[in-house]
Write a protein that holds these residues in place. Structure first.
Motif, PDB file in Angstrom:
ATOM      1  N   GLY A   8       0.788  -1.228   0.000  1.00 28.09           N
ATOM      2  CA  GLY A   8       0.000   0.000   0.000  1.00 28.09           C
ATOM      3  C   GLY A   8       0.817   1.272   0.000  1.00 28.09           C
ATOM      4  O   GLY A   8       0.313   2.331   0.392  1.00 28.09           O
ATOM      5  N   TYR A   9       2.065   1.193  -0.449  1.00 27.58           N
ATOM      6  CA  TYR A   9       2.914   2.381  -0.473  1.00 27.58           C
ATOM      7  C   TYR A   9       3.310   2.781  -1.895  1.00 27.58           C
ATOM      8  O   TYR A   9       4.378   3.360  -2.114  1.00 27.58           O
ATOM      9  N   SER A  10       2.455   2.466  -2.848  1.00 26.90           N
ATOM     10  CA  SER A  10       2.697   2.971  -4.195  1.00 26.90           C
ATOM     11  C   SER A  10       2.422   4.464  -4.198  1.00 26.90           C
ATOM     12  O   SER A  10       1.748   4.997  -3.304  1.00 26.90           O
ATOM     13  N   ILE A  11       2.910   5.158  -5.220  1.00 32.00           N
ATOM     14  CA  ILE A  11       2.699   6.600  -5.297  1.00 32.00           C
ATOM     15  C   ILE A  11       1.219   6.927  -5.409  1.00 32.00           C
ATOM     16  O   ILE A  11       0.735   7.940  -4.899  1.00 32.00           O
ATOM     17  N   GLU A  12       0.450   6.024  -6.051  1.00 34.58           N
ATOM     18  CA  GLU A  12      -0.998   6.230  -6.179  1.00 34.58           C
ATOM     19  C   GLU A  12      -1.689   6.111  -4.825  1.00 34.58           C
ATOM     20  O   GLU A  12      -2.562   6.917  -4.482  1.00 34.58           O
ATOM     21  N   ASN A  13      -1.314   5.082  -4.036  1.00 41.99           N
ATOM     22  CA  ASN A  13      -1.894   4.909  -2.702  1.00 41.99           C
ATOM     23  C   ASN A  13      -1.607   6.119  -1.813  1.00 41.99           C
ATOM     24  O   ASN A  13      -2.503   6.641  -1.133  1.00 41.99           O
ATOM     25  N   ILE A  14      -0.361   6.546  -1.826  1.00 41.19           N
ATOM     26  CA  ILE A  14       0.063   7.660  -0.973  1.00 41.19           C
ATOM     27  C   ILE A  14      -0.642   8.948  -1.369  1.00 41.19           C
ATOM     28  O   ILE A  14      -1.134   9.698  -0.515  1.00 41.19           O
ATOM     29  N   SER A  15      -0.720   9.196  -2.676  1.00 36.30           N
ATOM     30  CA  SER A  15      -1.380  10.413  -3.160  1.00 36.30           C
ATOM     31  C   SER A  15      -2.860  10.424  -2.803  1.00 36.30           C
ATOM     32  O   SER A  15      -3.416  11.464  -2.428  1.00 36.30           O
ATOM     33  N   LEU A  16      -3.521   9.267  -2.910  1.00 37.19           N
ATOM     34  CA  LEU A  16      -4.948   9.178  -2.596  1.00 37.19           C
ATOM     35  C   LEU A  16      -5.188   9.451  -1.110  1.00 37.19           C
ATOM     36  O   LEU A  16      -6.104  10.199  -0.748  1.00 37.19           O
ATOM     37  N   ARG A  17      -4.365   8.839  -0.242  1.00 38.63           N
ATOM     38  CA  ARG A  17      -4.535   9.068   1.198  1.00 38.63           C
ATOM     39  C   ARG A  17      -4.319  10.536   1.555  1.00 38.63           C
ATOM     40  O   ARG A  17      -5.055  11.109   2.368  1.00 38.63           O
ATOM     41  N   ALA A  18      -3.299  11.147   0.956  1.00 38.44           N
ATOM     42  CA  ALA A  18      -3.021  12.560   1.224  1.00 38.44           C
ATOM     43  C   ALA A  18      -4.171  13.442   0.750  1.00 38.44           C
ATOM     44  O   ALA A  18      -4.575  14.391   1.431  1.00 38.44           O
ATOM     45  N   LYS A  19      -4.717  13.112  -0.412  1.00 37.16           N
ATOM     46  CA  LYS A  19      -5.832  13.895  -0.969  1.00 37.16           C
ATOM     47  C   LYS A  19      -7.069  13.793  -0.082  1.00 37.16           C
ATOM     48  O   LYS A  19      -7.749  14.798   0.187  1.00 37.16           O
ATOM     49  N   VAL A  20      -7.370  12.573   0.388  1.00 32.66           N
ATOM     50  CA  VAL A  20      -8.544  12.375   1.245  1.00 32.66           C
ATOM     51  C   VAL A  20      -8.364  13.112   2.571  1.00 32.66           C
ATOM     52  O   VAL A  20      -9.292  13.754   3.076  1.00 32.66           O
ATOM     53  N   SER A  21      -7.171  13.022   3.149  1.00 34.43           N
ATOM     54  CA  SER A  21      -6.904  13.720   4.407  1.00 34.43           C
ATOM     55  C   SER A  21      -7.097  15.218   4.242  1.00 34.43           C
ATOM     56  O   SER A  21      -7.712  15.880   5.087  1.00 34.43           O
ATOM     57  N   LYS A  22      -6.602  15.757   3.134  1.00 32.77           N
ATOM     58  CA  LYS A  22      -6.752  17.193   2.870  1.00 32.77           C
ATOM     59  C   LYS A  22      -8.219  17.557   2.657  1.00 32.77           C
ATOM     60  O   LYS A  22      -8.690  18.595   3.130  1.00 32.77           O
ATOM     61  N   THR A  23      -8.956  16.698   1.964  1.00 33.69           N
ATOM     62  CA  THR A  23     -10.371  16.958   1.698  1.00 33.69           C
ATOM     63  C   THR A  23     -11.186  16.981   2.989  1.00 33.69           C
ATOM     64  O   THR A  23     -11.998  17.886   3.218  1.00 33.69           O
TER      65      THR A  23
END
Length: 477
Positions: free
Chosen positions: A17-32
């Motif tokens: 779960g540490y692909s760039i896509e996974n990390i970007s999605l988690r960061a985006k959701v946290s920001k949202t």
């Protein structure tokens, strides 16, 4: 050390779960999610809520760490030089010889009389300086009292509340559905005031750099972000109770967002090594130190260095950088404020020697250090022994996380300010969920993927939720 091992390590992190896509999605959701909460707080209370820490960066899975937030008081603004503002309380930096990265604050006054009483509580006359300054200690202590009184009104029982550095570390218990289901929530809340200083960011912007990171566009963008001051002084300063630490949380998040896939995985692996190997022997290396190490190594190496077949090498290179900071220069510079030493007052002499010895052992082991992380070792074994199984697990895990993140955003989107203080809050919120067809379908899909029997779940009085939470924790951590 082989390129093949580094490539395997890189692929294994994708599976976990540490692909760039996974990390970007988690960061985006946290920001949202924080953006939704912030919008409501700003309108009603003059507050802005920012996501901070590993959750905001996306490098920590959704159940793996506490929730870190920065609570910014937007009715105030701190500046190096200024005058009384119109409708906002202006606070000026008091120019003295504070330690690098720390400042003292002098309130100027305001026309906004509703904001005035708050700062008067924390303003103190300092006899030896013959001036009125804001006390960071009083600010922290007062907020502890406020939060302890606020939690019961939000339907939560305040179990633990303590000050840790600039943060208020909270453990609260949210009782849902009249005590049928309850859960502990852990959060670190850092109160902050906006700070605008052209001198600090100009110095960072004009610093000489040899290689390609950060790019010119990123440097320009970061140099225009606002800074913050948080209520904590330098531990070894005689005037620490009047000192505030300067930080650039938003700028650092933008810098981390500009890292490539291997640089981000470097950050993840260093955090894993600290958690699995170092922390059990000496607990002095923080995530913030690791983040700064990653940024310095990224700046001082060519971008071509950070490739999948070179991942294990750059991890060892970063550990060597830390060892040099510990044993030779005794100085780990803050990336944004390079005069600030992250080791000073944080790492004791005995801890420093012990940490240096541990790092020397790790460097001697080479790529075998990754096998000390049990979960990483087991995943690498499965990747080699049964690649098809690993691929199916990755797809299954990613779908669960995507559905959960979607549900997470949906949950917060339905919370309205007027609902929070009602005694029927939990039921009102549940009713809103049940009306949303997409949310219900998402939950059902999650239950199916996790092989949860809904009748057993609801028939058991929701007690199974705690087991599910622990299970998801193991899945996503």
């Amino acid at each position: 050390m082989t390129d093949q091992f580094s490539s395997l390590l890189n692929s294994t992190l994708d599976t976990l779960g540490y692909s760039i896509e996974n990390i970007s999605l988690r960061a985006k959701v946290s920001k949202t999610v924080k953006g939704m909460c912030s919008e409501r707080c700003t309108k009603q209370f003059g507050l802005k809520l920012l996501s901070a820490g590993s959750k905001a960066e996306g490098v920590s899975p959704i159940f793996a760490s506490d929730e870190d937030s920065m609570l910014v008081y937007t009715d105030y603004v701190c500046v190096d030089f200024g005058d009384i503002g119109n409708g906002i309380y202006v606070i000026m930096r008091y120019l003295d010889e504070s330690p690098p990265g720390y400042i003292k604050l002098r309130p100027l006054g305001a026309r906004n009389i509703t904001a005035l009483p708050w700062l008067l509580i924390f303003s103190m006359y300092v006899t030896n300086l013959d001036i009125v300054l804001l006390s960071s200690m009083s600010f922290r202590n007062f907020l502890t009292l406020i939060y302890s009184r606020l939690m019961p009104y939000l339907g939560s029982a305040n179990k633990v509340s303590k000050v840790s550095g600039p943060a208020l570390a909270l453990t609260v218990n949210r009782c849902m559905l009249n005590h049928v289901f309850s859960s502990d929530i852990y959060a670190d809340i850092v109160p902050a005031l906006p700070y605008y200083s052209s001198s600090i960011l100009e110095q960072w912007k004009d610093r000489k750099r040899l290689y390609e990171w950060p790019t010119t566009d990123t440097i320009k963008e970061v140099s225009t972000t606002e800074g913050y001051v948080v209520p904590v002084g330098h531990k070894q300063s005689e005037e620490q109770n009047f000192e505030w630490r300067v930080c650039y949380t938003t700028g650092e998040q933008k810098l981390l967002g500009s890292l490539n896939e291997v640089q981000i995985k470097l950050y993840v692996l260093l955090k894993m090594i600290n958690s699995c190997v170092i922390k059990g022997q000496v607990d002095c290396l923080t995530s913030y130190m690791i983040k700064n190490i990653v940024m310095w190594v990224s700046e001082t190496c060519r971008t071509g260095t950070f490739t999948p077949d070179n991942l294990s090498r750059v991890v060892l290179q970063s550990l060597a950088f830390l060892r040099n900071c510990l044993l030779y220069s005794n100085f780990l510079p803050n990336y944004m404020i390079s005069d600030r030493n992250l080791l000073f007052g944080k790492v004791e002499v005995q801890e420093k020697l012990k940490l240096g010895k541990i790092i020397a052992e790790l460097l001697h082991e080479g790529e075998h250090i990754f096998l000390r992380c049990e979960k990483l070792k087991n995943a690498m074994f499965i990747m080699c022994a049964n690649p098809a199984l690993a691929f199916r697990f990755r797809a299954w895990r990613n779908e669960i996380e995507e559905l959960f993140l979607f549900a997470h955003v949906n949950i917060f989107s339905k919370i309205k300010p007027d609902m929070v203080l009602r005694s029927t809050f939990s039921y009102d919120l549940l009713f809103e969920y049940m009306k949303d067809k997409s949310f219900v379908e998402t939950v059902i899909r999650l239950f199916n993927l996790l092989s949860i029997d809904e009748r057993t779940l609801f028939g058991n009085g929701f007690q199974s939720f705690e087991d599910i939470d622990k299970w998801l924790d193991r899945l996503f951590s």
